[in-house]
Motif scaffolding. Structure first.
Motif, short mmCIF file in Angstrom:
data_model
loop_
_atom_site.label_atom_id
_atom_site.label_comp_id
_atom_site.label_asym_id
_atom_site.label_seq_id
_atom_site.Cartn_x
_atom_site.Cartn_y
_atom_site.Cartn_z
N UNK A 250 0.86 -1.18 0.00
CA UNK A 250 0.00 0.00 0.00
C UNK A 250 0.89 1.23 0.00
N UNK A 251 0.63 2.15 -0.93
CA UNK A 251 1.38 3.40 -1.04
C UNK A 251 0.42 4.55 -0.81
N UNK A 252 0.74 5.43 0.13
CA UNK A 252 -0.08 6.60 0.39
C UNK A 252 0.71 7.84 -0.01
N UNK A 253 0.10 8.70 -0.84
CA UNK A 253 0.75 9.90 -1.37
C UNK A 253 0.04 11.15 -0.85
N UNK A 254 0.82 12.18 -0.57
CA UNK A 254 0.24 13.48 -0.23
C UNK A 254 1.06 14.56 -0.92
N UNK A 284 2.80 5.12 -14.10
CA UNK A 284 3.91 4.47 -13.40
C UNK A 284 3.51 3.19 -12.68
N UNK A 285 2.21 2.90 -12.58
CA UNK A 285 1.78 1.66 -11.93
C UNK A 285 1.43 0.62 -12.99
N UNK A 286 1.18 -0.59 -12.54
CA UNK A 286 0.87 -1.69 -13.46
C UNK A 286 -0.63 -1.77 -13.71
N UNK A 287 -0.99 -2.50 -14.74
CA UNK A 287 -2.40 -2.55 -15.17
C UNK A 287 -3.32 -3.09 -14.07
N UNK A 288 -2.83 -4.04 -13.27
CA UNK A 288 -3.68 -4.67 -12.26
C UNK A 288 -3.66 -3.95 -10.92
N UNK A 289 -2.85 -2.89 -10.78
CA UNK A 289 -2.80 -2.15 -9.53
C UNK A 289 -3.94 -1.14 -9.46
N UNK A 290 -4.26 -0.70 -8.25
CA UNK A 290 -5.33 0.28 -8.05
C UNK A 290 -4.72 1.58 -7.55
N UNK A 291 -5.08 2.67 -8.19
CA UNK A 291 -4.67 4.00 -7.76
C UNK A 291 -5.93 4.84 -7.60
N UNK A 292 -6.10 5.48 -6.44
CA UNK A 292 -7.32 6.24 -6.16
C UNK A 292 -6.98 7.55 -5.49
N UNK A 304 -0.44 -5.36 -6.07
CA UNK A 304 -0.48 -6.78 -5.74
C UNK A 304 -0.34 -7.60 -7.03
N UNK A 305 0.65 -8.50 -7.07
CA UNK A 305 1.64 -8.78 -6.02
C UNK A 305 2.75 -7.73 -6.02
N UNK A 306 3.37 -7.54 -4.84
CA UNK A 306 4.46 -6.58 -4.74
C UNK A 306 5.27 -6.87 -3.47
N UNK A 307 6.56 -6.93 -3.60
CA UNK A 307 7.42 -7.05 -2.42
C UNK A 307 7.99 -5.67 -2.11
N UNK A 308 8.83 -5.63 -1.07
CA UNK A 308 9.37 -4.35 -0.64
C UNK A 308 10.15 -3.66 -1.75
N UNK A 309 10.98 -4.41 -2.46
CA UNK A 309 11.82 -3.81 -3.50
C UNK A 309 10.99 -3.19 -4.61
N UNK A 310 10.00 -3.93 -5.12
CA UNK A 310 9.20 -3.41 -6.23
C UNK A 310 8.31 -2.26 -5.77
N UNK A 311 7.78 -2.35 -4.55
CA UNK A 311 6.91 -1.28 -4.05
C UNK A 311 7.68 0.03 -3.91
N UNK A 312 8.88 -0.06 -3.34
CA UNK A 312 9.69 1.15 -3.18
C UNK A 312 10.12 1.70 -4.53
N UNK A 313 10.42 0.82 -5.48
CA UNK A 313 10.82 1.27 -6.81
C UNK A 313 9.68 2.02 -7.50
N UNK A 314 8.46 1.49 -7.37
CA UNK A 314 7.30 2.14 -8.00
C UNK A 314 7.02 3.47 -7.31
N UNK A 315 7.09 3.51 -5.98
CA UNK A 315 6.84 4.75 -5.25
C UNK A 315 7.84 5.83 -5.66
N UNK A 316 9.12 5.45 -5.73
CA UNK A 316 10.15 6.42 -6.11
C UNK A 316 9.98 6.87 -7.55
#
Length: 388
Positions: A250-254, A284-292, A304-316
């Protein structure tokens, strides 16, 4: 044999016109459903054709030439209405081509060939309409039950018309006995049933799709085009009911300095910043991810699916792309802070994960903004990048 009474054709013309008026009235009540205008024209045109048949005894040429042409045009308009429904460009010349060819001289053949030709041309339009609806059902995520039923009914009518075109040379019918022929009685009954069912189906189809559109619109943020808080809450609830162990992030942006941007540069610029973030994050996200978009300047992504490495890479990646693309807005004041959390070996609780990621977001704000902070399962927090 008893002649098929002209009054029956007059009744048919009245009922068809009534269906046309009914669909037109529905369209006038909600002009967003443009296909209803075309479908109302289908029944009005078919009603005009039935009216010409009522006067066949007085003016045989009227029904042969113009009655059959009107019938072909009604089939072409049926296809056009389907084309509008599936959101493709209208090709009116093609819709009118069958009737034009008929009037241009195709009607001059014998009665058996006329039956074959009219049935074949009608079948082509009907098959094209059914094909468009079948394709619509295959490519759309929200498939409408009435769309599938309508497609099958129109396809069945196309098959019957193709069969009639093949069998026409063998029909026992001639010009003199046409109005008393078993063929005409059977054809009249078959078409009456098809038209009645079709009128009900197209009205239902348009209303069902309109309701679906409005439901989708209620889940979309109009400014960014992203799912809104309601859509996010629904996704969380669906995940809770069908949760299975799966690596999830889960990524939260402000958006940083957003109040300052609105106060200094105006809400129009603030809206442009929000739209720019939505566009950058979506790419920047994948087709199956949800951004709201879940609040004024707050967004959340579920990967989902996402591990720490991929999640941080996408967030950055989202942070960097947004800062680069928004540098011309608000004198470069538009940046974003991100909180990230991941669960890799447990059933995800998205609501709880969002709270954890939100805590990490607040730390990113406290540490200077414009950075990604990771919060693990044990609330361990790590700064990935700092771009003060």
């Amino acid at each position: 044999m008893i002649e098929l009474a002209p009054t029956l054709f007059l009744f048919g013309a009245f009922m068809l016109s009534l269906l046309g008026v009914f669909l037109y009235a529905i369209w006038r009540g909600d002009e967003e459903a443009q296909e209803l205008w075309w479908w109302s024209a289908v029944f009005a045109t078919a009603g005009a054709a039935a009216l010409t048949y009522a006067f066949r005894n007085e003016a045989e040429w009227l029904s042969i030439i113009f009655g059959n042409a009107l019938n072909m045009w009604s089939c072409g308009l049926l296809w056009t209405g389907v084309v509008v429904f599936v959101e493709k460009p209208v090709r009116l010349p093609l819709a009118l081509l069958g009737g034009v060819i008929w009037i241009a001289g195709l009607w001059r053949t014998g009665i058996h060939m006329r039956i074959a030709e009219t049935a074949a041309i009608s079948a082509v339009y009907e098959a094209a309409a059914a094909w468009e609806l079948f394709r619509y059902n295959q490519i759309r995520e929200q498939r409408l039950v009435s769309s599938r039923v309508t497609a099958w009914i129109i396809a069945l009518q196309a098959a019957l018309d193709f069969a009639l075109a093949v069998a026409a040379p063998f029909l026992v019918v001639d010009n003199e006995s046409f109005l008393t022929s078993p063929y005409l009685r059977a054809r009249f009954l078959e078409l009456s049933g098809f038209v009645a069912i079709l009128g009900f189906l197209v009205a239902t189809l348009s209303k069902e799709r309109l309701a679906s559109r409005r439901e989708v619109a209620a889940l979309i943020d109009p400014l960014t085009g992203l799912p809104n808080r309601r859509a996010f809450d629904r996704a969380v609830e669906r995940a809770r009911r069908g949760a299975t162990p799966r690596a999830t992030a889960v990524l939260v942006f402000d958006l940083d300095n957003f109040k300052f941007i609105n106060d200094r540069f105006g809400h129009a610029v603030g809206d442009r910043v929000l739209a720019a973030f939505g566009a950058a994050a979506s790419r920047s996200i994948r087709a199956n991810d949800l951004l709201a978009r879940i609040g004024g300047e707050e967004f959340v992504a579920i990967l989902s699916p996402a591990d720490r490495t991929s999640a941080l890479a996408i967030a950055e990646r989202i942070r960097a792309v947004f800062v680069r693309e928004a540098k011309h807005l608000a004198d470069g004041a538009a940046t974003v802070s991100v909180g990230v959390t991941v669960i890799e070996h447990e059933t995800p609780d998205l609501a709880a994960m969002t709270r954890v990621a939100d805590d990490a977001l607040y730390r990113a704000k406290a540490e200077g903004r414009n950075r990604v902070i990771f919060a693990g399962e044990q609330h361990e927090q790590t700064t990935l990048a700092s771009h003060a």
